[in-house]
Motif scaffolding. Sequence first.
Motif, PDB file in Angstrom:
ATOM      1  N   PRO A 191       0.861  -1.256   0.002  1.00  8.02           N
ATOM      2  CA  PRO A 191       0.013  -0.074   0.070  1.00  8.02           C
ATOM      3  C   PRO A 191       0.816   1.212   0.031  1.00  8.02           C
ATOM      4  N   THR A 194       2.759   1.788  -3.284  1.00  9.10           N
ATOM      5  CA  THR A 194       1.988   2.025  -4.345  1.00  9.10           C
ATOM      6  C   THR A 194       1.642   3.612  -4.281  1.00  9.10           C
ATOM      7  N   THR A 486      -4.210  -1.162  -0.667  1.00  7.38           N
ATOM      8  CA  THR A 486      -3.483  -0.751  -2.015  1.00  7.38           C
ATOM      9  C   THR A 486      -4.362  -0.162  -3.087  1.00  7.38           C
TER      10      THR A 486
END
Length: 577
Positions: A191, A194, A486
């Motif tokens: 997460p 990203t 994410t």
Amino acid sequence: MTATTSALPSAVHQAADFTQQLSPVGGSLAVSALVGLLPLVVVFVLLGVVRTKAYVAALAGLGAAFLVAVLAYAMPAPLALLSATQGAVFGTFPIMWIVLAALWLYQLTVTSGRFEDLRRTFDVVSEDPRIQAVLIAFCFGGLLEALAGFGAPVAITATMLIALGVAPLRAACTVLLANTAPVAFGAVAIPITTAATLTGIPAGDIGAVVGRQAPVLACVVPLLLLLVVDGVRGLREAWPAALVTGLSFGLAQFATSNFLSVELTDIVAALVGLGATVLFVRVWTPVGAREAHERLAAGRAQEHAEATAAGRATGGPGTVATAATGRLTQGRVWMALFPYLLVIAVFSVSKLVVPVKEFLAGTDRKVPWPGLDGHVFSASGKAITSTVYTFGWLSGPGTLLLLCGVVVALVYRVAPAAAVADLVRTLDKLKLAILTVASVLALAYVMNFSGQTITIGTWIAGTGALFAFLSPVLGWIGTAVTGSDTSANALFAKLQATAGAKAGIDPTLLVSANTTGGVVGKMISPQNLTIAASAAGLDGQESAILRRVLPWSLGLLLFLCTMVYLQSTPVLGWMLP
């Protein structure tokens, strides 16, 4: 993938291009956002108020998302249909593939008779079932979240809690609540990386701020788990151990994310939390352990009676193992722990050993979704890149869990016919769950590609200085829709950074708040509700689970909103790096 796309009408492949609009309904951003929220309202009202089956709510929500996309957001119907197909395929693989493999792995331990030994092994650590529940749901679940993510922690730990004697509904709620604080750094901090990729903010900077938010949750969640497992009495009698778990996990999470490695944060935190608690219960013993066992047994009997009277599934993920007899030798302990140690070893190697990680990544197949890829553009005119589907046939957590299951079957000497039969029965049991999750992800993809989700986010981001308070709400919504922190960052991280710059609020704080807000939205995601229900043997009871976990989700969200707002002011600004 050919089989997936070949059945689509030829007209679908000739769809016109589509550019998202932020204010498609009457030129009003607010009205457009409210219309865009309708699919979510349909799902949660049907689940929480009308109490329909989860697959009914998911299909109705998908229908609402399709109609809103076509009628309100002017998305061509073929593109909306294709968006739904990509989401449905993603919901099936990798999401439900993970759940199938995880539950099959569990069922192999039951078939072999080793699962009862596992329950007795936890009695060696502590005879108190409440402490066992915290260690399994929070620490072991956190370790699984760190290495595998997706639905694996919920699916595996729910079955383990039921083996300890926790009632299935209570077990499902416990593991969903536990799967919060570790999520921000889950799957080796995907997460955060990203968000860093999308915003240009260094991952270390985002991780350092998240590491000053999520640990606060980590300190609180184990105490809340005691309330869920055994009520106020359980909290009163076992709070010191839960506090040690939360504080040690939180401190390790803070130290690792700020001074060591964002990717290793949850691995270190889970091991430190587990080790500190095991050492603590050697010198401190909670009162009322025997009575707690009795209350849990009574709770399970009551839950069973109520479910039987109502004609619902009574819970329990499969065949119940017969009680093991004889002395629990060291060899039996290691054999009972073997499947879970194997999972940790396999995922550690696949995620942390660079050559192995690169080899597995090289086996992935990128599939530009036919008729969709290159035809959907954001409001700024850029092509949407998430129309490329990644088929991780070998690198995916589900396949790695399946390979673990094969090894476990060999070590446990489960006959191949029995192992295959277990797999087939598990697949049959998950039929409606697969339909539900595929429908939820189809809904999410339609909302995302049509622009509904970004319109909602842009509307909330237009609140100026108040946005610091509302910032976690975006992450909460994103994760509630997609079931993934994410994905929530993929949707809203760039928006958070841009809105922060315009409002004079630190963009790193807001991007981090999106990540942290997402962790408390995961427990109410229909996708994760279905995974928990399937693992606990509570087929069709997602609405009952939602009603129990929703107050916790909203309460923790309000807490996070307040903390993030105060971190944007001198009151708690000292917490930030």
